[in-house]
Write an enzyme that holds these catalytic residues in place. Structure first.
Site, PDB file in Angstrom:
ATOM      1  N   GLU A 114       0.851  -1.195   0.000  1.00 26.00           N
ATOM      2  CA  GLU A 114       0.000   0.000   0.000  1.00 26.00           C
ATOM      3  C   GLU A 114       0.881   1.237   0.000  1.00 26.00           C
ATOM      4  OE1 GLU A 114      -2.014   0.315   4.020  1.00 26.00           O
ATOM      5  OE2 GLU A 114      -0.894  -1.539   4.262  1.00 26.00           O
ATOM      6  N   LYS A 116       2.669   4.613   1.197  1.00 23.63           N
ATOM      7  CA  LYS A 116       3.116   5.136   2.481  1.00 23.63           C
ATOM      8  C   LYS A 116       2.817   6.624   2.488  1.00 23.63           C
ATOM      9  CE  LYS A 116       6.899   5.104   5.748  1.00 23.63           C
ATOM     10  NZ  LYS A 116       6.883   6.519   6.130  1.00 23.63           N
ATOM     11  N   ASP A 118       2.564  10.442   3.692  1.00 24.12           N
ATOM     12  CA  ASP A 118       3.500  11.299   4.412  1.00 24.12           C
ATOM     13  C   ASP A 118       2.721  12.249   5.321  1.00 24.12           C
ATOM     14  OD1 ASP A 118       5.879  12.263   5.206  1.00 24.12           O
ATOM     15  OD2 ASP A 118       6.260  13.463   3.412  1.00 24.12           O
ATOM     16  N   TYR A 229      -4.791   2.327   8.107  1.00 25.85           N
ATOM     17  CA  TYR A 229      -3.974   1.261   7.512  1.00 25.85           C
ATOM     18  C   TYR A 229      -3.788   0.043   8.416  1.00 25.85           C
ATOM     19  CZ  TYR A 229      -0.245   3.870   9.977  1.00 25.85           C
ATOM     20  OH  TYR A 229       0.505   4.528  10.910  1.00 25.85           O
ATOM     21  N   LYS A 315      11.157   3.325  -0.029  1.00 24.65           N
ATOM     22  CA  LYS A 315      11.100   4.779  -0.222  1.00 24.65           C
ATOM     23  C   LYS A 315      11.356   5.167  -1.676  1.00 24.65           C
ATOM     24  CE  LYS A 315      10.627   6.634   3.982  1.00 24.65           C
ATOM     25  NZ  LYS A 315      11.666   7.520   4.441  1.00 24.65           N
ATOM     26  N   CYS A 409      40.967  32.043 -15.271  1.00 26.87           N
ATOM     27  CA  CYS A 409      40.313  31.811 -13.981  1.00 26.87           C
ATOM     28  C   CYS A 409      39.434  33.015 -13.633  1.00 26.87           C
ATOM     29  CB  CYS A 409      41.370  31.596 -12.908  1.00 26.87           C
ATOM     30  SG  CYS A 409      40.717  31.637 -11.241  1.00 26.87           S
ATOM     31  N   CYS A 412      41.264  34.887 -10.409  1.00 26.51           N
ATOM     32  CA  CYS A 412      42.568  35.549 -10.469  1.00 26.51           C
ATOM     33  C   CYS A 412      42.941  35.930 -11.900  1.00 26.51           C
ATOM     34  CB  CYS A 412      43.641  34.652  -9.886  1.00 26.51           C
ATOM     35  SG  CYS A 412      43.972  33.205 -10.894  1.00 26.51           S
ATOM     36  N   CYS A 427      42.936  26.131 -12.521  1.00 28.85           N
ATOM     37  CA  CYS A 427      43.546  27.449 -12.542  1.00 28.85           C
ATOM     38  C   CYS A 427      45.058  27.233 -12.419  1.00 28.85           C
ATOM     39  CB  CYS A 427      43.025  28.273 -11.368  1.00 28.85           C
ATOM     40  SG  CYS A 427      43.963  29.772 -11.130  1.00 28.85           S
ATOM     41  N   CYS A 432      46.506  31.324  -6.394  1.00 29.23           N
ATOM     42  CA  CYS A 432      45.125  31.759  -6.498  1.00 29.23           C
ATOM     43  C   CYS A 432      44.255  31.369  -5.302  1.00 29.23           C
ATOM     44  CB  CYS A 432      44.496  31.212  -7.766  1.00 29.23           C
ATOM     45  SG  CYS A 432      42.730  31.491  -7.825  1.00 29.23           S
TER      46      CYS A 432
HETATM   47  S1  IVH Z   1       2.059   0.407   8.596  1.00 29.86           S
HETATM   48  C1  IVH Z   1       4.619  -0.883  12.065  1.00 29.86           C
HETATM   49  N1  IVH Z   1       1.116   1.590   6.519  1.00 29.86           N
HETATM   50  O1  IVH Z   1       4.827   5.285   8.283  1.00 29.86           O
HETATM   51  C2  IVH Z   1       4.099   0.462  11.881  1.00 29.86           C
HETATM   52  N2  IVH Z   1       2.427   2.846   8.002  1.00 29.86           N
HETATM   53  O2  IVH Z   1       7.569   4.290   9.833  1.00 29.86           O
HETATM   54  C3  IVH Z   1       2.829   0.382  11.105  1.00 29.86           C
HETATM   55  N3  IVH Z   1       2.664   5.178   7.354  1.00 29.86           N
HETATM   56  O3  IVH Z   1       4.552   6.370  11.388  1.00 29.86           O
HETATM   57  C4  IVH Z   1       2.983   1.096   9.918  1.00 29.86           C
HETATM   58  N4  IVH Z   1       1.474   5.092   5.534  1.00 29.86           N
HETATM   59  O4  IVH Z   1       2.360   6.455  10.316  1.00 29.86           O
HETATM   60  C5  IVH Z   1       1.844   1.718   7.616  1.00 29.86           C
HETATM   61  N5  IVH Z   1       0.186   2.507   4.633  1.00 29.86           N
HETATM   62  C6  IVH Z   1       0.911   2.639   5.724  1.00 29.86           C
HETATM   63  C7  IVH Z   1       1.486   3.853   6.087  1.00 29.86           C
HETATM   64  C8  IVH Z   1       2.243   3.919   7.230  1.00 29.86           C
HETATM   65  C9  IVH Z   1       2.206   5.860   6.307  1.00 29.86           C
HETATM   66  C10 IVH Z   1       3.525   5.764   8.397  1.00 29.86           C
HETATM   67  C11 IVH Z   1       3.101   5.409   9.779  1.00 29.86           C
HETATM   68  C12 IVH Z   1       4.370   5.264  10.562  1.00 29.86           C
HETATM   69  C13 IVH Z   1       5.433   5.277   9.531  1.00 29.86           C
HETATM   70  C14 IVH Z   1       6.245   4.009   9.639  1.00 29.86           C
END
Ligand code: IVH
Length: 664
Positions: A114, A116, A118, A229, A315, A409, A412, A427, A432
């Site tokens: 899924e 992640k 932010d 999640y 990431k 340069c 200088c 240079c 210099c």
């Molecule tokens: S599962 C074991 N699923 O990412 C922790 N985390 O470093 C359970 N986060 O602070 C995380 N989207 O808030 C999970 N789809 C997702 C997520 C998610 C963002 C964040 C979560 C946590 C950090 C994990």
């Protein structure tokens, strides 16, 4: 690396990471990019792996980030809120799979992937189907009770949707991410701009700040959102996919893109596809979360340190943005190498403003096919100076100009050369760089521009980061430029820029001395200032005119005219004086108030305010128009106004008229 060296490095890394984690997670402030912090964490992780004897309980690798702030009451989480380990490459992912296999060689894995998000983690507890508590992660064990604010989030159900389920289990916990949509974030910033307030950095920080606002009304106006999640409560789910299904039934939004993957290839496909979709989503994501789908297996795999072994965060690569190359200028590095640097139209990349990108060498410019005026993709990978990764040739107008390495340069004016088989131009002037460095030291020193707090150490840092080549560059520095440098926290960066701003106002004699022209000492500089009265007149002076000054010989005269007639220098010199307010010497002037700033309030007894101001300027001081931190003295006459209170508040020194006159 030797063991002793590793120990020192590990200690330094821990301290630095802890500092930035505290800023980020407790104070919701950011001084270095996440990419930069990630790579620090990565280095620490690897070093600790290599030297496990140095792993301590307080290492950032061993705990969940952040301490709860004191404004809200604390909530103890029924189960620790964990974090995820990061994977930055496919090797990292394969390494993770290997580790899973080692623990459970026979298990048949399928995965759930899924996005992640932010934002920030939130735990919701429902009692008999009714929202009881909303809590932040805090340090993982104990978070902050932000229930009053959570209640304002429309996507958090106050009552669970599935009555059947909530009758079955009295206490249900749901975890997920609180975030601000990109649209809402932009709207907020637009309003702030209109109100003359500074824009917020990014949606994540803004969401975090909002959730911890003490006034829920402000929170409600911000339109925070929640996406679930995880469902730590057992409602019979056997897989994470079922968990998502249950969350939906309970009334929560879940990731619409999430997928079950039978093979790891599908995980990589999802990663790539999500990366492409990223900009089309109305919320920020920084990667994907992959976990072992089976709930039983997930639990069996256990927890390592701060993270479940069965899940990993993949990431996305460092953030990119597009900008325009307005110029390509040459910087002379420590070893004499000439490095072309792209000067960009300022652009925000990963939370910081980027204005320069290194181009490494001419071959790199050729490889990119870069011309001045091109639109480019800039990438920041935790480095101080970002890279240009691509030229968008389709956006060319035809006005772009090719770049040519200069034959001399830029500092200088000595010839440059390239050795056979080498890409870099050098240079040829042995003096210099040493000279340049020394000149910088001299330029900012007490008797020069007297830039408070700027000594050789910081000059070295600025030069090594290629932030300054000529004195003019000093006055173009921004807080964002210096923040990534070692030892520069927010305040230090602000102070440096402030000191530089103060140093802009400089009496002519000190400016001439600061230039470090051969044979021009302090007294000669004073004499020259008195004789010529302005930089422009001095620039145009002939050797004969200069020699008319008493005690000034032909050596100084020729050195001066050579200095000012040098074509390469002319450009930066003009740039430099444009940045400064060079004060003309006054008849009968003294330097008694040199470098100090004054402001007058109330009616003075012995003179008019204009006379007082002239007196300050005649004696080398500066007159400011408002009370600020920059002000050194507020001089008060009869019936002073509100300025006094403000000055007291800011700690500005307050003088009586008599005390002021006593300084002269
Ligand atoms: S599962 C074991 N699923 O990412 C922790 N985390 O470093 C359970 N986060 O602070 C995380 N989207 O808030 C999970 N789809 C997702 C997520 C998610 C963002 C964040 C979560 C946590 C950090 C994990």
């Amino acid at each position: 690396m030797k063991k002793s060296e590793a120990k020192i490095r590990i200690d330094k890394l821990k301290k630095e990471i802890n500092h930035h984690r505290y800023l980020y997670h407790v104070l919701d402030r950011q001084e270095i990019s996440e990419a930069a912090l990630d790579s620090l964490k990565d280095e620490l992780f690897k070093l600790e792996d290599q030297f496990p004897e140095f792993v301590t309980a307080d290492s950032p690798t061993q705990r969940v980030a952040g301490e709860p702030s004191s404004q809200f009451s604390k909530v103890k989480h029924s189960q620790r809120m964990l974090s995820l380990n990061d994977a930055f490459s496919s090797e990292d992912v394969f390494g993770w799979l290997e580790r899973l296999k080692r623990v459970d060689p026979n298990a048949a894995y399928d995965f759930f992937a899924e996005t992640k998000m932010d934002g920030l983690a939130l735990s919701l507890v429902y009692l008999n189907g009714v929202l009881e508590t909303g809590a932040t992660r805090g340090n993982g064990e104990v978070g902050e009770d932000v229930t009053v604010n959570v209640r304002t989030i429309e996507s958090v159900p106050l009552q669970l949707a599935s009555e059947g389920l909530s009758k079955q289990v009295a206490r249900i916990e749901v975890r997920g991410e609180v975030y601000l949509s990109k649209t809402d974030f932009n709207k907020i910033n637009l309003e702030r701009e209109k109100a003359g307030e500074p824009a917020y950095m990014n949606p994540r920080n803004t969401a975090a700040g909002t959730l911890r606002q003490l006034d829920p009304k402000l929170v409600a106006a911000r339109n925070l959102r929640f996406m679930a999640y995880a469902l730590p409560t057992n409602l019979g789910q056997e897989t994470h996919a079922e968990e998502h299904q249950l969350l939906k039934e309970l009334g929560f939004a879940t990731d619409p893109l999430a997928v079950t993957c039978q093979k790891v290839d599908e995980v990589f496909d999802f990663f790539e596809a999500t990366g492409k979709q990223r900009d089309n989503l109305d919320y920020q994501i920084d990667g994907i979360v992959v976990q072992v789908n089976s709930t039983a297996l997930f639990q069996r795999l256990g927890v390592v340190g701060k993270a479940p072994r069965a899940a990993i965060a993949m990431k996305f690569p460092a953030e990119q943005a597009t900008s325009i190359v307005e110029d390509i200028q040459i910087q002379v590095g420590r070893t004499g190498v000439l490095t072309p640097v792209a000067h960009l139209r300022p652009v925000r990349v990963a939370g910081t403003i980027v204005q320069r990108a290194t181009l490494h060498n001419v071959d790199e410019i050729k490889r990119l096919g870069l011309k001045i005026g091109d639109t480019v993709i800039v990438e920041k990978a935790g480095d101080i100076i970002p890279d240009i990764v691509e030229v968008m040739v389709n956006l060319r107008t035809g006005k772009e100009r090719p770049f040519k390495m200069p034959k001399t340069c830029p500092v200088c004016a000595e010839p440059t050369s390239r050795q056979d088989g080498e890409v870099a131009f050098y240079c040829t002037n042995n003096d210099c760089l040493a000279k340049q460095r020394e000149q910088f030291y001299h330029f900012v020193s007490k008797k020069g521009l007297d830039v408070d707090g700027l000594g050789p150490r910081i000059i070295d840092q600025l030069m090594d980061a290629d932030l300054i080549t000529t004195p003019a560059d000093l006055f173009k520095l921004t807080k964002e430029d210096v923040l990534p440098l070692e030892g520069f926290a927010e305040l230090a960066a602000e102070n440096l820029i402030e000191s530089l701003n103060k140093a802009r106002v400089v009496p002519l004699a000190r400016f001439i001395f600061a230039l470090g022209i051969r044979h021009v000492g302090e007294q000669t500089a004073l004499d020259l200032a008195k004789q010529f009265g302005s930089v422009e007149k001095l620039q145009q002076a002939t050797p004969e005119q200069i020699e008319t000054i008493h005690d000034l010989g032909p050596a100084a005269a020729s050195s001066l005219t050579k200095y000012f007639s040098d074509a390469a220098r002319q450009k930066y010199f003009n740039e430099l004086i444009a940045q400064l307010q060079i004060q003309k010497p006054q008849q009968g002037a003294s330097n008694k108030l040199n470098g100090k700033s004054y402001l007058f309030t109330g009616t003075l007894a012995s003179m008019t305010r204009d006379d007082a101001k002239a007196l300050v300027r005649d004696n080398g001081g500066q007159v400011l128009s408002a009370v600020s931190k920059n002000l050194d003295y507020l001089v008060t006459g009869d019936a002073p106004g509100s300025k006094v209170e403000k000055a007291m508040h800011l700690g500005v020194k307050i003088l009586t008229e008599k005390e002021f006159l006593g300084m002269l």
